[in-house]
Design a protein around this motif. Sequence first.
Motif, PDB file in Angstrom:
ATOM      1  N   THR A 391       0.826  -1.207   0.000  1.00 21.79           N
ATOM      2  CA  THR A 391       0.000   0.000   0.000  1.00 21.79           C
ATOM      3  C   THR A 391       0.863   1.261   0.000  1.00 21.79           C
ATOM      4  O   THR A 391       0.541   2.250  -0.680  1.00 21.79           O
ATOM      5  CB  THR A 391      -0.943   0.011   1.211  1.00 21.79           C
ATOM      6  OG1 THR A 391      -1.717  -1.196   1.230  1.00 21.79           O
ATOM      7  CG2 THR A 391      -1.903   1.190   1.150  1.00 21.79           C
ATOM      8  N   TYR A 392       1.981   1.233   0.725  1.00 23.47           N
ATOM      9  CA  TYR A 392       2.864   2.403   0.705  1.00 23.47           C
ATOM     10  C   TYR A 392       3.541   2.546  -0.660  1.00 23.47           C
ATOM     11  O   TYR A 392       3.764   3.667  -1.143  1.00 23.47           O
ATOM     12  CB  TYR A 392       3.922   2.311   1.805  1.00 23.47           C
ATOM     13  CG  TYR A 392       4.695   3.601   1.978  1.00 23.47           C
ATOM     14  CD1 TYR A 392       4.171   4.639   2.736  1.00 23.47           C
ATOM     15  CD2 TYR A 392       5.923   3.799   1.360  1.00 23.47           C
ATOM     16  CE1 TYR A 392       4.857   5.844   2.889  1.00 23.47           C
ATOM     17  CE2 TYR A 392       6.611   4.984   1.495  1.00 23.47           C
ATOM     18  CZ  TYR A 392       6.075   6.007   2.267  1.00 23.47           C
ATOM     19  OH  TYR A 392       6.755   7.203   2.394  1.00 23.47           O
ATOM     20  N   TYR A 395       1.140   4.260  -2.715  1.00 28.26           N
ATOM     21  CA  TYR A 395       1.155   5.685  -2.374  1.00 28.26           C
ATOM     22  C   TYR A 395       2.293   6.402  -3.106  1.00 28.26           C
ATOM     23  O   TYR A 395       2.096   7.475  -3.704  1.00 28.26           O
ATOM     24  CB  TYR A 395       1.308   5.865  -0.868  1.00 28.26           C
ATOM     25  CG  TYR A 395       1.912   7.192  -0.472  1.00 28.26           C
ATOM     26  CD1 TYR A 395       1.152   8.361  -0.495  1.00 28.26           C
ATOM     27  CD2 TYR A 395       3.256   7.282  -0.101  1.00 28.26           C
ATOM     28  CE1 TYR A 395       1.716   9.586  -0.161  1.00 28.26           C
ATOM     29  CE2 TYR A 395       3.823   8.504   0.235  1.00 28.26           C
ATOM     30  CZ  TYR A 395       3.046   9.653   0.200  1.00 28.26           C
ATOM     31  OH  TYR A 395       3.608  10.856   0.523  1.00 28.26           O
ATOM     32  N   THR A 399       1.606   9.437  -5.786  1.00 30.11           N
ATOM     33  CA  THR A 399       1.927  10.808  -5.392  1.00 30.11           C
ATOM     34  C   THR A 399       3.265  11.307  -5.939  1.00 30.11           C
ATOM     35  O   THR A 399       3.438  12.511  -6.131  1.00 30.11           O
ATOM     36  CB  THR A 399       1.954  10.932  -3.859  1.00 30.11           C
ATOM     37  OG1 THR A 399       2.940  10.022  -3.330  1.00 30.11           O
ATOM     38  CG2 THR A 399       0.596  10.591  -3.276  1.00 30.11           C
ATOM     39  N   GLU A 570       2.092   9.935   6.073  1.00 28.62           N
ATOM     40  CA  GLU A 570       1.802   9.959   4.641  1.00 28.62           C
ATOM     41  C   GLU A 570       0.835   8.850   4.257  1.00 28.62           C
ATOM     42  O   GLU A 570      -0.127   9.064   3.513  1.00 28.62           O
ATOM     43  CB  GLU A 570       3.103   9.798   3.851  1.00 28.62           C
ATOM     44  CG  GLU A 570       4.042  10.989   3.956  1.00 28.62           C
ATOM     45  CD  GLU A 570       5.421  10.702   3.386  1.00 28.62           C
ATOM     46  OE1 GLU A 570       5.719   9.518   3.133  1.00 28.62           O
ATOM     47  OE2 GLU A 570       6.202  11.649   3.208  1.00 28.62           O
ATOM     48  N   LEU A 571       1.085   7.648   4.776  1.00 31.61           N
ATOM     49  CA  LEU A 571       0.237   6.510   4.436  1.00 31.61           C
ATOM     50  C   LEU A 571      -1.158   6.667   5.034  1.00 31.61           C
ATOM     51  O   LEU A 571      -2.161   6.353   4.379  1.00 31.61           O
ATOM     52  CB  LEU A 571       0.887   5.208   4.914  1.00 31.61           C
ATOM     53  CG  LEU A 571       0.169   3.917   4.526  1.00 31.61           C
ATOM     54  CD1 LEU A 571      -0.065   3.858   3.017  1.00 31.61           C
ATOM     55  CD2 LEU A 571       0.957   2.703   4.987  1.00 31.61           C
ATOM     56  N   PHE A 574      -3.034   9.065   2.930  1.00 27.17           N
ATOM     57  CA  PHE A 574      -3.351   8.455   1.640  1.00 27.17           C
ATOM     58  C   PHE A 574      -4.540   7.506   1.774  1.00 27.17           C
ATOM     59  O   PHE A 574      -5.425   7.475   0.915  1.00 27.17           O
ATOM     60  CB  PHE A 574      -2.120   7.707   1.131  1.00 27.17           C
ATOM     61  CG  PHE A 574      -2.303   7.081  -0.219  1.00 27.17           C
ATOM     62  CD1 PHE A 574      -2.407   5.707  -0.370  1.00 27.17           C
ATOM     63  CD2 PHE A 574      -2.369   7.868  -1.361  1.00 27.17           C
ATOM     64  CE1 PHE A 574      -2.561   5.132  -1.613  1.00 27.17           C
ATOM     65  CE2 PHE A 574      -2.528   7.306  -2.620  1.00 27.17           C
ATOM     66  CZ  PHE A 574      -2.631   5.934  -2.735  1.00 27.17           C
ATOM     67  N   GLN A 578      -7.983   8.049  -0.267  1.00 26.10           N
ATOM     68  CA  GLN A 578      -8.457   7.021  -1.193  1.00 26.10           C
ATOM     69  C   GLN A 578      -9.756   6.355  -0.712  1.00 26.10           C
ATOM     70  O   GLN A 578     -10.263   5.457  -1.390  1.00 26.10           O
ATOM     71  CB  GLN A 578      -7.377   5.939  -1.375  1.00 26.10           C
ATOM     72  CG  GLN A 578      -6.092   6.437  -2.021  1.00 26.10           C
ATOM     73  CD  GLN A 578      -6.300   6.882  -3.455  1.00 26.10           C
ATOM     74  OE1 GLN A 578      -7.068   6.282  -4.196  1.00 26.10           O
ATOM     75  NE2 GLN A 578      -5.604   7.946  -3.844  1.00 26.10           N
TER      76      GLN A 578
END
Length: 581
Positions: A391-392, A395, A399, A570-571, A574, A578
């Motif tokens: 998932t990261y 991201y 981005t 950040e995650l 995100f 989302q």
Amino acid sequence: MKYAEIISADEWDNFVAKRRNEKFHEVSDKNRKRASKPAYPYKKGRTGYARLQQRILAEEKSDATSLPEHVLWKAARVGKDGVVVEAVQKFYDECETLSQTLPSTEVQDCRSVLSRVLNVPEYSGRVRGKGFGVTPSSFYKKPKTKNPTNKEVMETLAELRAQVLQLQNENARYREERCASEAKDTSDRASINCQPKFPEGISPCQLYLSSPTYRIVGKGKVHNTSGELLHHNPLPVGYMKVSVDLVLDTDALLQLPDVVSETTLMRDAVGSFVGWPSDLIFPDAETPTRPTHKAGKGISRRIESVASQKEVPGRKLKSAGKDIPTTSGTKSQIMMRLEKMVEESDIMHGAIRSIDFDEGVFGIAHFEIIAKEDMQQLFEHDELGIAVIHTYIWYMYVTLMRGTELCNRFNFIATSRINATLITKNPTSVKNDLVDRFMAAGDNTTPSLYFLPFNSGNGGHWVLVAMDLSRLIVYYLDSLSGDWSKYPSMKKTVDAAILKFRSKKNYRNRKDITWVRVECPQQNNSVDCGFFVLRFMRDIIALNRIDIPKMYFDEYKSYSRAHLDEMKDELCQFIIDQRII
């Protein structure tokens, strides 16, 4: 008289006079003496470098248009017997090593790799190892630059002033709309965005932006004193003076650009003062780390399944008992918001989320399952599993890369398809999966990196393997000191996949694959390896560096807990943006 039709008498007289000149004879004798006993004699007779290069490329059926200088230099010194002189081979090997360690921007220099290794002076107007007629300007094709005129400088300043005025108007309008909406908004977002109260004086702070996503972009210190000036000018209403210490988003636009120094981006503001909207400044309190064991030989790690426990879509996980516990210390407001969203969702009662990734992330269609334990890994700062790692990566692709040239420079490999467990079961299948991933990304003739977060399958340790297919270099980054000898089957599979790919593409293999162990930041506990692997990829992409220095980047010699918390923020943001939860 034989050439009277093409050479006039005057031209002939000038030619004869020049050849009879004593200075000409001195230069001629000097050159003749120097060329009489060359250290590394040319052995191709009247075949020049250009024709030699064409012949080699034709024999190898290569799509390339030229050969590296040192490769052509060596080929020109191989006799009819095919024997390479030991001294020539020695310098060739040194050139290969140097070309792999120098940044690409440094290699493109008027002093080539060959000249550096031979340690001889380079003459202007030629490129060593390329033959007659090749000049540095034509070979390296460096663009010429010129200083801007006064008119151009004034036009640029006028444009910057107009941009500043537009940004100020937009910020003023945004704050008015925000104040109107906050009067009615009772959600968590409202509590996050409420304007903090700073004590008088200097305080550490976090800097946020609200567009295009709500995110943290840097850290610094807010100067909350009466009559504070910014660059000898009063601050606009609603702004505070901030000194920037750390940048997390290098390309973020400053909210109040400095027209004098032409500073408009966050990366240019480190160590200086900027104006920042007060409603996007928050107090900064670093989260203390949890007590952990010392890293090293005696680390006790929980066994982590490398094949995801959530391979079947729709599978229900065991019911949640208690709420997800929180770590000690202060959490960021973004994480607290996401944590509350999770607590109020059906994920706490065993539900899961299936999310589809862009095909560009891993080169093929990919989906991931997010469940309660994945969220807990973030909130608890626990060992990371495949779902969070992927998932990261998603991201970073969305981005930092999507729609930019970075997509041609950096590629990701799904760790759920290439890991120690799968290699043990079926190494041929894993090798073929790697080759398919390489084939999906284009011709790979220009330098690019393939990131493989590799899981050992024995204690769940994560390392990063970064592959440059064009230069046959593999970088190995391990946050617990060690090298690839720990995972011989992984190295064997990676090497075999690279060679098979190059064979399928008809690329010539003029050298062996070089593995480079990078002296990267080291973890000081037993759980951070996954976070470090993600941070390694993030920094390499942010710096846009294909070549990874053996001693890692000067900007990031070590990672603090704050560096890892930035990634979690950040995650979390995100995931919120989302609408995953």
